[in-house]
Design a protein around this motif. Structure first.
Motif, PDB file in Angstrom:
ATOM      1  N   PRO A 178       0.803  -1.232   0.000  1.00 52.84           N
ATOM      2  CA  PRO A 178       0.000   0.000   0.000  1.00 52.84           C
ATOM      3  C   PRO A 178       0.840   1.289   0.000  1.00 52.84           C
ATOM      4  N   PHE A 179       2.180   1.150   0.067  1.00 51.51           N
ATOM      5  CA  PHE A 179       3.024   2.332   0.282  1.00 51.51           C
ATOM      6  C   PHE A 179       3.038   3.292  -0.903  1.00 51.51           C
ATOM      7  N   SER A 220      -2.593   6.501 -10.058  1.00 48.60           N
ATOM      8  CA  SER A 220      -2.308   7.395 -11.180  1.00 48.60           C
ATOM      9  C   SER A 220      -2.072   6.596 -12.457  1.00 48.60           C
ATOM     10  N   PHE A 221      -1.288   5.524 -12.351  1.00 49.60           N
ATOM     11  CA  PHE A 221      -1.030   4.661 -13.512  1.00 49.60           C
ATOM     12  C   PHE A 221      -2.322   4.019 -14.003  1.00 49.60           C
ATOM     13  N   LEU A 222      -3.159   3.569 -13.058  1.00 50.52           N
ATOM     14  CA  LEU A 222      -4.397   2.891 -13.430  1.00 50.52           C
ATOM     15  C   LEU A 222      -5.331   3.826 -14.196  1.00 50.52           C
ATOM     16  N   GLU A 223      -5.345   5.098 -13.812  1.00 54.37           N
ATOM     17  CA  GLU A 223      -6.164   6.083 -14.526  1.00 54.37           C
ATOM     18  C   GLU A 223      -5.697   6.227 -15.974  1.00 54.37           C
ATOM     19  N   VAL A 224      -4.385   6.301 -16.170  1.00 56.61           N
ATOM     20  CA  VAL A 224      -3.857   6.436 -17.532  1.00 56.61           C
ATOM     21  C   VAL A 224      -4.083   5.139 -18.308  1.00 56.61           C
ATOM     22  N   LEU A 225      -3.895   3.998 -17.640  1.00 55.76           N
ATOM     23  CA  LEU A 225      -4.117   2.698 -18.281  1.00 55.76           C
ATOM     24  C   LEU A 225      -5.549   2.576 -18.772  1.00 55.76           C
ATOM     25  N   HIS A 226      -6.481   3.143 -18.031  1.00 60.08           N
ATOM     26  CA  HIS A 226      -7.895   3.084 -18.422  1.00 60.08           C
ATOM     27  C   HIS A 226      -8.108   3.711 -19.798  1.00 60.08           C
ATOM     28  N   GLY A 227      -7.327   4.727 -20.120  1.00 59.31           N
ATOM     29  CA  GLY A 227      -7.451   5.367 -21.431  1.00 59.31           C
ATOM     30  C   GLY A 227      -6.765   4.583 -22.533  1.00 59.31           C
ATOM     31  N   ALA A 228      -5.876   3.657 -22.162  1.00 57.32           N
ATOM     32  CA  ALA A 228      -5.144   2.871 -23.159  1.00 57.32           C
ATOM     33  C   ALA A 228      -5.760   1.491 -23.362  1.00 57.32           C
ATOM     34  N   ASP A 229      -6.162   0.847 -22.271  1.00 56.91           N
ATOM     35  CA  ASP A 229      -6.738  -0.502 -22.336  1.00 56.91           C
ATOM     36  C   ASP A 229      -7.736  -0.641 -21.196  1.00 56.91           C
ATOM     37  N   GLN A 230      -8.981  -0.327 -21.480  1.00 62.34           N
ATOM     38  CA  GLN A 230     -10.004  -0.309 -20.436  1.00 62.34           C
ATOM     39  C   GLN A 230     -10.214  -1.693 -19.843  1.00 62.34           C
ATOM     40  N   THR A 231     -10.153  -2.738 -20.671  1.00 63.44           N
ATOM     41  CA  THR A 231     -10.359  -4.105 -20.175  1.00 63.44           C
ATOM     42  C   THR A 231      -9.294  -4.474 -19.156  1.00 63.44           C
ATOM     43  N   LEU A 232      -8.038  -4.186 -19.468  1.00 61.08           N
ATOM     44  CA  LEU A 232      -6.948  -4.486 -18.541  1.00 61.08           C
ATOM     45  C   LEU A 232      -7.103  -3.681 -17.257  1.00 61.08           C
ATOM     46  N   ALA A 233      -7.459  -2.412 -17.383  1.00 67.04           N
ATOM     47  CA  ALA A 233      -7.642  -1.569 -16.201  1.00 67.04           C
ATOM     48  C   ALA A 233      -8.770  -2.108 -15.327  1.00 67.04           C
ATOM     49  N   ASP A 234      -9.862  -2.557 -15.942  1.00 63.32           N
ATOM     50  CA  ASP A 234     -10.983  -3.105 -15.180  1.00 63.32           C
ATOM     51  C   ASP A 234     -10.595  -4.400 -14.473  1.00 63.32           C
ATOM     52  N   ASN A 235      -9.848  -5.246 -15.164  1.00 57.89           N
ATOM     53  CA  ASN A 235      -9.414  -6.511 -14.556  1.00 57.89           C
ATOM     54  C   ASN A 235      -8.526  -6.263 -13.348  1.00 57.89           C
ATOM     55  N   LEU A 236      -7.621  -5.299 -13.467  1.00 52.95           N
ATOM     56  CA  LEU A 236      -6.733  -4.982 -12.351  1.00 52.95           C
ATOM     57  C   LEU A 236      -7.519  -4.352 -11.201  1.00 52.95           C
ATOM     58  N   SER A 237      -8.509  -3.547 -11.524  1.00 55.44           N
ATOM     59  CA  SER A 237      -9.328  -2.932 -10.489  1.00 55.44           C
ATOM     60  C   SER A 237     -10.085  -3.994  -9.699  1.00 55.44           C
ATOM     61  N   LYS A 238     -10.544  -5.042 -10.384  1.00 58.43           N
ATOM     62  CA  LYS A 238     -11.234  -6.141  -9.701  1.00 58.43           C
ATOM     63  C   LYS A 238     -10.276  -6.931  -8.825  1.00 58.43           C
ATOM     64  N   SER A 239      -9.030  -7.096  -9.313  1.00 62.90           N
ATOM     65  CA  SER A 239      -8.038  -7.855  -8.537  1.00 62.90           C
ATOM     66  C   SER A 239      -7.547  -7.076  -7.329  1.00 62.90           C
ATOM     67  N   PHE A 240      -7.615  -5.747  -7.422  1.00 55.47           N
ATOM     68  CA  PHE A 240      -7.148  -4.891  -6.324  1.00 55.47           C
ATOM     69  C   PHE A 240      -8.268  -3.910  -5.979  1.00 55.47           C
ATOM     70  N   PRO A 241      -9.284  -4.395  -5.264  1.00 58.56           N
ATOM     71  CA  PRO A 241     -10.488  -3.583  -5.009  1.00 58.56           C
ATOM     72  C   PRO A 241     -10.238  -2.324  -4.191  1.00 58.56           C
ATOM     73  N   SER A 242      -9.104  -2.251  -3.511  1.00 62.78           N
ATOM     74  CA  SER A 242      -8.822  -1.039  -2.731  1.00 62.78           C
ATOM     75  C   SER A 242      -8.532   0.157  -3.632  1.00 62.78           C
ATOM     76  N   LEU A 243      -8.231  -0.122  -4.913  1.00 61.88           N
ATOM     77  CA  LEU A 243      -7.957   0.942  -5.875  1.00 61.88           C
ATOM     78  C   LEU A 243      -9.245   1.342  -6.569  1.00 61.88           C
ATOM     79  N   LYS A 244      -9.440   2.637  -6.687  1.00 64.25           N
ATOM     80  CA  LYS A 244     -10.665   3.124  -7.304  1.00 64.25           C
ATOM     81  C   LYS A 244     -10.337   4.056  -8.454  1.00 64.25           C
ATOM     82  N   LEU A 245     -11.005   3.821  -9.581  1.00 65.42           N
ATOM     83  CA  LEU A 245     -10.884   4.750 -10.705  1.00 65.42           C
ATOM     84  C   LEU A 245     -11.813   5.930 -10.485  1.00 65.42           C
ATOM     85  N   GLU A 246     -11.302   7.135 -10.770  1.00 69.01           N
ATOM     86  CA  GLU A 246     -12.153   8.305 -10.654  1.00 69.01           C
ATOM     87  C   GLU A 246     -13.189   8.310 -11.763  1.00 69.01           C
ATOM     88  N   ALA A 247     -14.329   8.799 -11.425  1.00 65.90           N
ATOM     89  CA  ALA A 247     -15.419   8.841 -12.414  1.00 65.90           C
ATOM     90  C   ALA A 247     -15.076   9.808 -13.541  1.00 65.90           C
TER      91      ALA A 247
END
Length: 343
Positions: A308-309, A316-343
């Motif tokens: 968590p450090f 920040s990376f996940l937000e940018v990844l969402h613009g490049a590969d939404q499927t990958l970003a969604d899969n990672l978000s499910k694997s790490f539920p503590s991370l939230k994408l901004e609306a």
């Protein structure tokens, strides 16, 4: 007296053999390793400016690996013993030498700079002597522990690029390669830690320079994650080993010592990886995905080690990844539920 011999810079024009030089520096290193007399030798060296020229002369011009290793060991020990001496030698990098030649000196003593000499020596030893390479990488790491050292590396774009390119090539193309077994990180842990420490310092200081732009360094992310993957595997094996063999106390102490060095390496990897992830653009990520430097497995390994450090870097990376590969970003978000994408 050894210092007097070294002081006579003209000795390089005399008929002294490589064996003589090797014995001189071996003796000096032995003296510096004796705690009761080490400070005396350091002070004598401080009072003998020509010693600096002698060391730089050898590092910049010798092709004898054994001699370069021995000189490197002496410089490494000196810098480790006395930060003031190290800073004084670094400062010679930015001002011309005012030292006047003596009768025993060459007619024209070069105006040596410590960093180019270290880099030249490292290039000479890198393919023939892993222990020597480790020594020179540790010297570079020591330079980055003081502001003067970092500045002498990055103040010139050419010098910074040369240092970055050398270490980048070693790390990405020579060490801890994809076909190496995970245990390789145990063998290379101190060398890897030194190289990554210097790369981290340069990256943090020179993010505006082209040579550290992420578009040119995507393979570095891949290589750092590979080290983390190998360390994860080694940690699992270490735990399994400790459970199976608990008869010898020394074995337990050895495992603890190994874990300590791996933890240092992991901390450095995470710091550099965190910094790099924050600099990635959508275009960088698309290119990384295309080249295979970024995928779900590698991102998962990175997240597991960074959280968590370094949660802000990951988010920040996940937000940018969402613009490049939404499927990958969604899969990672499910694997790490503590991370939230901004609306």
């Amino acid at each position: 007296m050894l210092i007097e011999l070294i002081n006579k810079f003209g000795l390089f024009k005399k008929n002294l053999t490589l064996l003589h030089f090797h014995l001189y520096f071996r003796l000096l290193l032995t003296c510096l390793c004796q705690s009761e007399v080490a400070n005396i030798w350091v002070e004598r060296i401080k009072q003998s400016p020509s010693v600096y020229n002698c060391f730089c002369f050898i590092m910049s011009s010798s092709t004898n690996v054994d001699l370069l290793v021995k000189v490197g060991e002496v410089v490494d020990k000196l810098f480790d013993l006395d930060e003031e001496l190290m800073i004084n030698w670094i400062k010679k990098d930015s001002c011309p030498s005012a030292e006047q030649p003596t009768d025993d000196s060459p007619d024209d003593v070069p105006d040596f700079k410590i960093l180019p000499c270290l880099l030249e020596a490292a290039k000479q030893v890198c393919s023939d002597n892993s222990e020597g390479l480790e020594v020179y990488m540790h010297i570079l790491q020591l330079l980055t522990t003081v502001d003067e050292g970092i500045q002498t590396i990055v103040k010139s774009s050419d010098r910074g690029k040369e240092t970055w390119s050398l270490l980048y090539n070693l790390f990405c193309n020579e060490l801890c390669q994809p076909d190496d077994p995970p245990i390789i990180v145990q063998e290379q842990k101190t060398l890897l830690a030194s190289i990554l420490s210097v790369l981290t310092a340069i990256f943090a200081s020179q993010t505006n320079q082209d040579y550290v732009k992420m578009g040119r360094n995507l393979a570095l992310i891949d290589s750092v994650i590979r080290v983390l993957q190998n360390m994860d595997e080694c940690e699992k094996r270490s735990v399994d080993s400790s459970k199976k063999s608990q008869t010898e106390e020394c074995e337990k102490l050895e495992i603890v010592e190994e874990d300590f060095h791996l933890k240092i390496l992991k901390d450095i990897c995470c710091e550099l990886l965190s910094n790099m992830l924050q600099e990635l653009t959508v275009e960088n990520i698309l290119e990384g995905l295309k080249q295979g430097h970024i995928n779900e497995q590698k991102c998962s390994c990175a997240f597991q080690n960074l959280l968590p450090f370094y949660s802000s870097s990951v988010e920040s990376f996940l937000e940018v990844l969402h613009g490049a590969d939404q499927t990958l970003a969604d899969n990672l978000s499910k694997s790490f539920p503590s991370l939230k994408l901004e609306a």
